[in-house]
Design an enzyme around this catalytic site. Structure first.
Site, PDB file in Angstrom:
ATOM      1  CE  LYS A  76      -3.980   2.053   2.354  1.00  0.00           C
ATOM      2  NZ  LYS A  76      -5.031   1.836   3.380  1.00  0.00           N
ATOM      3  N   GLY A  82      -6.253  -3.081   3.971  1.00  0.00           N
ATOM      4  CA  GLY A  82      -5.533  -4.279   3.572  1.00  0.00           C
ATOM      5  C   GLY A  82      -6.389  -5.529   3.543  1.00  0.00           C
ATOM      6  NE  ARG A  83      -9.609  -5.615   9.224  1.00  0.00           N
ATOM      7  CZ  ARG A  83      -9.062  -4.482   9.631  1.00  0.00           C
ATOM      8  NH1 ARG A  83      -7.838  -4.173   9.229  1.00  0.00           N
ATOM      9  NH2 ARG A  83      -9.712  -3.660  10.433  1.00  0.00           N
ATOM     10  CE  LYS A 131       2.824  -4.093  10.026  1.00  0.00           C
ATOM     11  NZ  LYS A 131       2.035  -3.315   9.026  1.00  0.00           N
ATOM     12  CD  GLU A 167      -5.231  -6.605  10.490  1.00  0.00           C
ATOM     13  OE1 GLU A 167      -4.142  -7.194  10.620  1.00  0.00           O
ATOM     14  OE2 GLU A 167      -5.591  -6.050   9.436  1.00  0.00           O
ATOM     15  CG  HIS A 177      -8.830 -38.587  10.761  1.00  0.00           C
ATOM     16  ND1 HIS A 177      -9.142 -39.902  11.000  1.00  0.00           N
ATOM     17  CD2 HIS A 177      -9.480 -38.255   9.617  1.00  0.00           C
ATOM     18  CE1 HIS A 177      -9.930 -40.358  10.039  1.00  0.00           C
ATOM     19  NE2 HIS A 177     -10.149 -39.372   9.187  1.00  0.00           N
ATOM     20  CD  GLU A 224       7.216  -7.376   7.361  1.00  0.00           C
ATOM     21  OE1 GLU A 224       6.822  -7.544   8.512  1.00  0.00           O
ATOM     22  OE2 GLU A 224       6.946  -6.345   6.683  1.00  0.00           O
TER      23      GLU A 224
END
Length: 543
Positions: A206, A265-266, A510, A351, A382, A212
């Protein structure tokens, strides 16, 4: 200050109602109301929701409707869909529905929303068309074969989900790799699988400052240079709300795919962040995905409370988390193509609603977001299903499957759905000690071990679940499903009085990571204020 949820008389009434409902079982609700399943099954477009195996009645829903009216949910929904400010801490609207609307709102706060959405989508589709037609080529003039897409959080989870979910039914024009992790163990295998001369690098950030993502991008560009790529920038695209930053990094202007700064972002998979999906599967697939979301937006905006699926599902979250002491919610998919959906929804919901402050900054003393966890159903049967059947935690569950498969192996699909339906039925039904005893006797079990085994093979049952069925996993149905969860998350946030649209809790880690990187490298001293454990860990790395 605004009233908190627990200060509403309607909240107290719900609490009292919950105590009464705990005296009744799901089996009892079915016995008392033969029409229960029909009354509590709702549909929207290509989705079908069966809420009947939850501890609710028409009275429960009526009480939640009264509470929602008290907190002004209808007005809050209108503000969201109308482009008004709903993110109070950052004084912003949340305009993600405009990204998929057939007729987006014209403007918000002076921002020309509709015009911008259409122009940015047009550029995305234009670039996709040229790339797929071989008109955008690598430095040596040959077409691209591989795409490495770098992002993190919403900038990677959304595209990764769509690529996996839609890949079986759509032929990909490119070999797409999505990498978010800063860990070199995530990136190196991708580089080993690609040919540098045939690789297009897409950097999604953005701000175009994400540490990262840019670290990974620098490594990929170095790999290309070492492989002899003559013009690195010809192999570079940027997806960003900061076009100038992308150009400074070296992205050619024609290769910058912008999206608005107001895109969270999400919620960004409705924007150019989904470029790898459009490049791989084509614009039509993405348009169908957007149309599916728009259909749910219209449902959310217009359907009455009793039939409004996002609202009903949000009420269930609040109901179990606050009045039944359920700290988590399980989500299990019975379609392998949806295997990334639990991860995607973990970000969306936790979030958004993992907050301990109200809209106006008061401390929260009630529960906000349940802890969402889950996976692919037949695998989890399982392992973790043991806890849901016989554990001490109450875990409301959502089962998600598809009515129709896109393969021809009908036996596989029949067994898959039989497992999903059986788990839902077993959670509700349980098995008494007496029933277990009868079965063991019928098998000739020795009387010395009978009582112990019967107790071990008994299940309390009365565990709640919701079953969600997609008609078929198409782009439209996937758009339905994700938009549903977005609106559900918003409503749940409004019902518990928090702001779903900021994420301040992401920032502190961060900041400290940036500070500690230099310390670990030995370039700076550890600042005051760090604990002895962190200091010892750094000392160990440097020893």
């Amino acid at each position: 200050m605004t009233k908190t949820p627990i200060e509403y008389a309607e909240w107290t009434t719900l609490k009292t109602h919950a105590q009464d409902m705990k005296k009744h079982t799901l089996a009892g609700h079915f016995a008392n109301n033969p029409a229960r399943q029909e009354e509590l099954t709702k549909t929207v477009d290509m989705l079908r929701f069966d809420y009947s195996k939850n501890h609710i009645t028409s009275e429960t829903l009526a009480l939640f409707k009264t509470y929602s009216e008290a907190v002004g949910l209808n007005d809050l929904r209108g503000k969201l869909l109308g482009g008004e400010v709903v993110n109070q801490s950052e004084n912003r609207p949340a305009l993600h529905t405009a990204l998929r609307a057939r007729d987006p709102i014209v403007s918000s706060g002076g921002e020309p929303v509709a015009e911008r959405v259409r122009s940015e989508r047009a550029k995305l589709f234009d670039v996709a068309g040229k790339l797929r037609a071989g008109e955008i080529v690598a430095a040596d003039g040959a077409p691209f074969k591989h795409i490495i897409f770098l992002g993190i959080g919403g900038s990677s989870l959304g595209p990764a989900l769509l690529m996996k979910a839609l890949g079986y039914s759509n032929t990909s024009a490119f070999d797409v790799h999505i990498v978010s992790n800063i860990d070199g163990h995530a990136l190196m295998p991708v580089l080993d699988a690609c040919e540098a001369a045939r690789t297009l690098l897409i950097v999604a950030s953005k701000t175009f400052t994400t540490t990262e993502t840019l670290t990974n991008a620098d490594t990929v560009r170095r790999w290309m240079k070492d492989a002899g790529v003559s013009d690195l920038n010809a192999h570079l695209m940027g997806v960003t709300a900061a076009p100038e930053k992308a150009k400074e990094y070296g992205v050619p202007a024609d290769n910058v795919l912008p999206f608005a700064e107001w895109v969270g972002g999400r919620y960004s998979l409705w924007s150019a962040i989904s470029a790898p999906v459009v490049f791989a599967y084509g614009a039509q697939v993405f348009e169908e995905f957007l149309a599916g979301a728009d259909a749910v937006d219209q449902h959310f905006a217009k359907a009455p409370f009793e039939d409004n699926i996002p609202i009903l599902s949000a009420c269930l979250d609040v109901w179990y988390t606050n009045f039944w002491d359920a700290q988590t919610r399980g989500l299990f998919v019975y379609d392998d193509r949806l295997g990334l959906l639990p991860d995607y929804l973990q970000q969306l919901e936790t979030e958004s609603n993992g907050k301990d402050r109200t809209q106006d900054g008061q401390d929260v003393t009630w529960q906000t977001s349940p802890i969402l966890w889950g996976g692919v159903g037949t695998d989890c049967q399982h392992s973790v299903f043991q806890l849901m059947h016989q554990g001490t935690h109450l875990v409301p569950v959502e089962f998600i499957g598809t009515k129709n498969a896109d393969h021809t192996e009908s036996l596989h699909h029949r067994k898959l759905l039989a497992n999903m339906f059986a788990q839902s039925a077993a959670l509700m039904r349980g098995r008494s000690v007496e029933e277990a005893t009868e079965k063991l006797i019928a098998k000739g079990v020795n009387s010395d071990t009978l009582d112990h085994l019967a107790a071990s093979k008994s299940f309390r049952g009365d565990r709640p679940s919701t079953t969600i069925l997609l008609e078929r996993l198409t782009p439209r149905a996937l758009g339905n499903l994700i938009a549903f969860y977005e609106h559900k998350t918003f409503v749940a946030g409004m019902l518990v009085g928090i702001n779903p649209y900021d994420q301040m809790g992401v920032e502190l880690g961060k900041e400290l990571a940036t500070e500690l990187e230099g310390v670990i490298a030995g370039d700076t001293a550890l600042p005051e204020g760090y604990d002895a454990s962190t200091k010892a860990l750094i000392d160990y790395l440097q020893s």
